[in-house]
Design a protein around this motif. Structure first.
Motif, PDB file in Angstrom:
ATOM      1  N   ASP A 137     -48.942 -20.705 102.269  1.00 27.60           N
ATOM      2  CA  ASP A 137     -49.793 -19.798 103.050  1.00 27.60           C
ATOM      3  C   ASP A 137     -51.222 -20.334 103.058  1.00 27.60           C
ATOM      4  O   ASP A 137     -51.787 -20.636 102.006  1.00 27.60           O
ATOM      5  N   GLY A 138     -51.781 -20.504 104.246  1.00 31.31           N
ATOM      6  CA  GLY A 138     -53.150 -20.985 104.359  1.00 31.31           C
ATOM      7  C   GLY A 138     -53.285 -22.489 104.494  1.00 31.31           C
ATOM      8  O   GLY A 138     -54.387 -22.985 104.752  1.00 31.31           O
ATOM      9  N   GLU A 139     -52.191 -23.242 104.324  1.00 24.07           N
ATOM     10  CA  GLU A 139     -52.282 -24.688 104.512  1.00 24.07           C
ATOM     11  C   GLU A 139     -52.676 -24.991 105.956  1.00 24.07           C
ATOM     12  O   GLU A 139     -52.052 -24.490 106.902  1.00 24.07           O
ATOM     13  N   GLU A 140     -53.735 -25.781 106.109  1.00 21.69           N
ATOM     14  CA  GLU A 140     -54.291 -26.079 107.433  1.00 21.69           C
ATOM     15  C   GLU A 140     -54.639 -24.795 108.209  1.00 21.69           C
ATOM     16  O   GLU A 140     -54.695 -24.783 109.438  1.00 21.69           O
ATOM     17  N   ASN A 141     -54.856 -23.712 107.449  1.00 20.65           N
ATOM     18  CA  ASN A 141     -55.243 -22.393 107.990  1.00 20.65           C
ATOM     19  C   ASN A 141     -54.136 -21.681 108.764  1.00 20.65           C
ATOM     20  O   ASN A 141     -54.386 -20.710 109.478  1.00 20.65           O
ATOM     21  N   TYR A 142     -52.888 -22.134 108.595  1.00 22.00           N
ATOM     22  CA  TYR A 142     -51.763 -21.391 109.170  1.00 22.00           C
ATOM     23  C   TYR A 142     -51.335 -20.298 108.200  1.00 22.00           C
ATOM     24  O   TYR A 142     -51.284 -20.515 106.986  1.00 22.00           O
ATOM     25  N   PRO A 143     -50.979 -19.123 108.719  1.00 19.63           N
ATOM     26  CA  PRO A 143     -50.542 -18.037 107.837  1.00 19.63           C
ATOM     27  C   PRO A 143     -49.089 -18.183 107.405  1.00 19.63           C
ATOM     28  O   PRO A 143     -48.263 -18.738 108.127  1.00 19.63           O
ATOM     29  N   GLY A 144     -48.800 -17.663 106.219  1.00 21.87           N
ATOM     30  CA  GLY A 144     -47.414 -17.563 105.752  1.00 21.87           C
ATOM     31  C   GLY A 144     -46.933 -18.763 104.967  1.00 21.87           C
ATOM     32  O   GLY A 144     -47.267 -19.911 105.267  1.00 21.87           O
ATOM     33  N   ASN A 145     -46.157 -18.482 103.910  1.00 20.69           N
ATOM     34  CA  ASN A 145     -45.420 -19.531 103.216  1.00 20.69           C
ATOM     35  C   ASN A 145     -44.219 -19.888 104.083  1.00 20.69           C
ATOM     36  O   ASN A 145     -43.312 -19.071 104.264  1.00 20.69           O
ATOM     37  N   LEU A 146     -44.223 -21.095 104.612  1.00 23.02           N
ATOM     38  CA  LEU A 146     -43.174 -21.522 105.530  1.00 23.02           C
ATOM     39  C   LEU A 146     -42.267 -22.519 104.827  1.00 23.02           C
ATOM     40  O   LEU A 146     -42.702 -23.584 104.392  1.00 23.02           O
ATOM     41  N   THR A 147     -40.989 -22.160 104.706  1.00 20.59           N
ATOM     42  CA  THR A 147     -39.991 -23.042 104.118  1.00 20.59           C
ATOM     43  C   THR A 147     -39.254 -23.758 105.241  1.00 20.59           C
ATOM     44  O   THR A 147     -38.682 -23.113 106.123  1.00 20.59           O
ATOM     45  N   VAL A 148     -39.294 -25.090 105.210  1.00 26.92           N
ATOM     46  CA  VAL A 148     -38.726 -25.899 106.299  1.00 26.92           C
ATOM     47  C   VAL A 148     -37.663 -26.838 105.737  1.00 26.92           C
ATOM     48  O   VAL A 148     -37.854 -27.435 104.670  1.00 26.92           O
ATOM     49  N   GLU A 149     -36.563 -26.970 106.448  1.00 24.09           N
ATOM     50  CA  GLU A 149     -35.555 -27.982 106.133  1.00 24.09           C
ATOM     51  C   GLU A 149     -35.192 -28.729 107.408  1.00 24.09           C
ATOM     52  O   GLU A 149     -35.035 -28.126 108.476  1.00 24.09           O
ATOM     53  N   VAL A 150     -35.078 -30.048 107.284  1.00 29.92           N
ATOM     54  CA  VAL A 150     -34.665 -30.891 108.407  1.00 29.92           C
ATOM     55  C   VAL A 150     -33.511 -31.770 107.937  1.00 29.92           C
ATOM     56  O   VAL A 150     -33.605 -32.432 106.903  1.00 29.92           O
ATOM     57  N   TYR A 164     -33.142 -28.520 112.477  1.00 30.56           N
ATOM     58  CA  TYR A 164     -34.292 -27.926 111.805  1.00 30.56           C
ATOM     59  C   TYR A 164     -34.020 -26.454 111.501  1.00 30.56           C
ATOM     60  O   TYR A 164     -33.362 -25.765 112.279  1.00 30.56           O
ATOM     61  N   ALA A 165     -34.578 -25.987 110.375  1.00 32.93           N
ATOM     62  CA  ALA A 165     -34.531 -24.562 110.042  1.00 32.93           C
ATOM     63  C   ALA A 165     -35.830 -24.209 109.325  1.00 32.93           C
ATOM     64  O   ALA A 165     -36.360 -25.007 108.538  1.00 32.93           O
ATOM     65  N   ALA A 166     -36.359 -23.017 109.594  1.00 28.19           N
ATOM     66  CA  ALA A 166     -37.595 -22.589 108.931  1.00 28.19           C
ATOM     67  C   ALA A 166     -37.622 -21.068 108.806  1.00 28.19           C
ATOM     68  O   ALA A 166     -37.117 -20.350 109.681  1.00 28.19           O
ATOM     69  N   GLN A 167     -38.217 -20.608 107.697  1.00 31.26           N
ATOM     70  CA  GLN A 167     -38.404 -19.176 107.460  1.00 31.26           C
ATOM     71  C   GLN A 167     -39.784 -18.940 106.857  1.00 31.26           C
ATOM     72  O   GLN A 167     -40.335 -19.820 106.169  1.00 31.26           O
ATOM     73  N   THR A 168     -40.330 -17.753 107.111  1.00 31.96           N
ATOM     74  CA  THR A 168     -41.677 -17.429 106.655  1.00 31.96           C
ATOM     75  C   THR A 168     -41.705 -16.066 105.972  1.00 31.96           C
ATOM     76  O   THR A 168     -40.823 -15.228 106.196  1.00 31.96           O
ATOM     77  N   ASP A 169     -42.739 -15.849 105.138  1.00 34.41           N
ATOM     78  CA  ASP A 169     -42.914 -14.526 104.524  1.00 34.41           C
ATOM     79  C   ASP A 169     -44.053 -13.744 105.177  1.00 34.41           C
ATOM     80  O   ASP A 169     -44.384 -12.649 104.745  1.00 34.41           O
ATOM     81  N   LYS A 170     -44.669 -14.331 106.214  1.00 30.07           N
ATOM     82  CA  LYS A 170     -45.737 -13.669 106.960  1.00 30.07           C
ATOM     83  C   LYS A 170     -45.673 -14.187 108.394  1.00 30.07           C
ATOM     84  O   LYS A 170     -45.335 -15.346 108.620  1.00 30.07           O
ATOM     85  N   LYS A 171     -45.989 -13.334 109.342  1.00 30.13           N
ATOM     86  CA  LYS A 171     -45.927 -13.763 110.742  1.00 30.13           C
ATOM     87  C   LYS A 171     -46.755 -15.027 110.948  1.00 30.13           C
ATOM     88  O   LYS A 171     -47.896 -15.118 110.500  1.00 30.13           O
ATOM     89  N   THR A 172     -46.147 -15.998 111.628  1.00 30.26           N
ATOM     90  CA  THR A 172     -46.813 -17.276 111.834  1.00 30.26           C
ATOM     91  C   THR A 172     -46.353 -17.877 113.150  1.00 30.26           C
ATOM     92  O   THR A 172     -45.619 -17.238 113.925  1.00 30.26           O
ATOM     93  N   ILE A 173     -46.797 -19.106 113.409  1.00 29.83           N
ATOM     94  CA  ILE A 173     -46.314 -19.855 114.572  1.00 29.83           C
ATOM     95  C   ILE A 173     -45.684 -21.154 114.072  1.00 29.83           C
ATOM     96  O   ILE A 173     -46.126 -21.739 113.090  1.00 29.83           O
ATOM     97  N   VAL A 174     -44.627 -21.578 114.747  1.00 27.96           N
ATOM     98  CA  VAL A 174     -43.902 -22.784 114.359  1.00 27.96           C
ATOM     99  C   VAL A 174     -43.499 -23.550 115.612  1.00 27.96           C
ATOM    100  O   VAL A 174     -43.001 -22.969 116.572  1.00 27.96           O
ATOM    101  N   ASN A 175     -43.710 -24.856 115.568  1.00 26.90           N
ATOM    102  CA  ASN A 175     -43.246 -25.746 116.634  1.00 26.90           C
ATOM    103  C   ASN A 175     -43.050 -27.115 116.004  1.00 26.90           C
ATOM    104  O   ASN A 175     -44.015 -27.784 115.658  1.00 26.90           O
ATOM    105  N   LEU A 176     -41.798 -27.507 115.812  1.00 33.33           N
ATOM    106  CA  LEU A 176     -41.485 -28.755 115.122  1.00 33.33           C
ATOM    107  C   LEU A 176     -40.861 -29.760 116.082  1.00 33.33           C
ATOM    108  O   LEU A 176     -40.174 -29.383 117.034  1.00 33.33           O
ATOM    109  N   THR A 177     -41.108 -31.038 115.825  1.00 31.52           N
ATOM    110  CA  THR A 177     -40.452 -32.083 116.613  1.00 31.52           C
ATOM    111  C   THR A 177     -40.364 -33.358 115.803  1.00 31.52           C
ATOM    112  O   THR A 177     -41.020 -33.513 114.777  1.00 31.52           O
TER     113      THR A 177
END
Length: 348
Positions: A137-150, A164-177
């Motif tokens: 949470d707060g990394e690069e000012n993005y909200p939420g602890n985001l767990t990512v698996e690729v 790809y799969a991702a989950q968060t504990d706070k509303k956030t934005i995600v766009n992976l490539t």
């Protein structure tokens, strides 16, 4: 040859974390190399029409060289791939300011995106490698602890499969490539590659590469690859959008239902006979022709040349958090972000 195998070797360390290089080989002899630093695809070698194995990705030789990777060669880009206008967005009335690292905008997750992280190795399979990263949470000012698996897989049908799969504990934005740079010839310019794309529209942008919000039909523009066409045919046209991008560096809208797995398109290189099909669940693909590659170094420390590789970056549209008419990139607690992209190689 046996079915896909995986080999592991130590490749160095970053900030006290060990980095590994994995090599997957399939039953047709293709060889895929991946490192858990940045989730980078280091190499992919596959046969040409004469059966000769050759490299089809740009890349570098060592881990140290990848520490300087201004072109994002073959990395996992995140937490938000592509650009966000002025690095600003709002969620539920809360304003967020990201690092500005591409002109006036934020690009590929900010100053230290997912491409600079040592990912955990979650699972090593005979045919696959799963890596994971917890973005706090707060990394690069993005909200939420985001767990990512690729998960990367190499099939015996000569497919690179990326899930790809991702989950968060706070509303956030995600766009992976995956920011892979392809050159089916293995050297020189990609302007002679022939493309046919299942993309009937694109999102034009302003001088800073931020979409205007318009979704424009490709017909009558240099972005019309609905019928096969050389990449170089109209890349330097006086059309405003190719002038802004100094070539192609645009989000194309894939002609398929939102969220469904479908065809992006095909690339073909005649001298080697190599061809590639690309598929994804994402609504868009950033088609980039390596217009700035001359600022980077490739294998053997050699300077890359402009347009030495092209990218099919399957993703949501740039600046979606500020464009409510675009498909949403918001992720809520309890929801799961998923994405699947496949690159299939063959000869003809």
């Amino acid at each position: 040859m046996e079915a896909t195998q995986i080999k592991k070797q130590s490749w160095g360390e970053i900030e006290g974390k060990e980095v590994f290089l994995y090599t997957l080989t399939n039953s047709v002899g293709s060889e895929l190399q991946i490192t858990n630093y940045g989730g980078i695809i280091v190499s992919f070698k596959t046969a040409d029409k004469n059966g000769n194995l050759g490299e089809v990705l740009l890349g570098k030789d060592t881990l140290d060289q990848y520490k300087e990777n201004p072109s994002y060669l073959n990395v996992i880009a995140g937490r938000y791939a592509n650009r966000i206008c002025k690095g600003q967005f709002s969620l539920d009335g809360v304003d967020y300011q990201l690092a500005v690292n591409n002109g006036p905008n934020s690009l590929h997750g900010g100053a230290k995106g997912f491409d600079t992280k040592v990912w955990d190795v979650v699972e090593e399979g005979d045919q696959s490698l799963k890596v994971g990263y917890l973005s706090p949470d707060g990394e690069e000012n993005y909200p939420g602890n985001l767990t990512v698996e690729v998960t990367y897989s190499l099939s015996d049908d000569n497919e690179i499969i990326i899930e790809y799969a991702a989950q968060t504990d706070k509303k956030t934005i995600v766009n992976l490539t995956q920011h892979a740079y392809f050159n089916l010839k293995g050297e020189g310019s990609i302007e002679d590659h022939v493309l046919k794309l299942n993309c009937n529209a694109f999102t034009p942008y302003d001088e800073t590469c931020i979409p205007t919000g318009e979704i424009r039909d490709v017909k009558g523009t240099p972005f019309d690859f609905l019928s096969p066409k050389r990449i170089g045919d109209e890349i330097d046209s006086d059309y405003e959008q190719t002038q802004f991008g100094i070539g192609y560096d645009h989000n194309l809208v894939i002609d398929k239902p939102l969220g469904e797995f479908g065809l992006i398109g095909e690339a073909y290189e005649a001298t080697t006979g190599r061809a590639m099909l690309a598929y994804t669940t994402e609504p868009g693909v950033q088609f980039y022709t390596g217009n700035w590659l001359a600022d980077d170094l490739g294998r053997n420390g050699e300077k890359l040349i402009k347009r030495q590789g092209f990218c099919f970056e399957a993703q949501h549209y740039p600046d979606s958090p500020n464009k409510p008419q675009f498909p949403s990139t918001e992720l809520n607690p309890g929801e799961k972000y998923t994405q699947k992209t496949v690159y299939k190689f063959f000869t003809k």
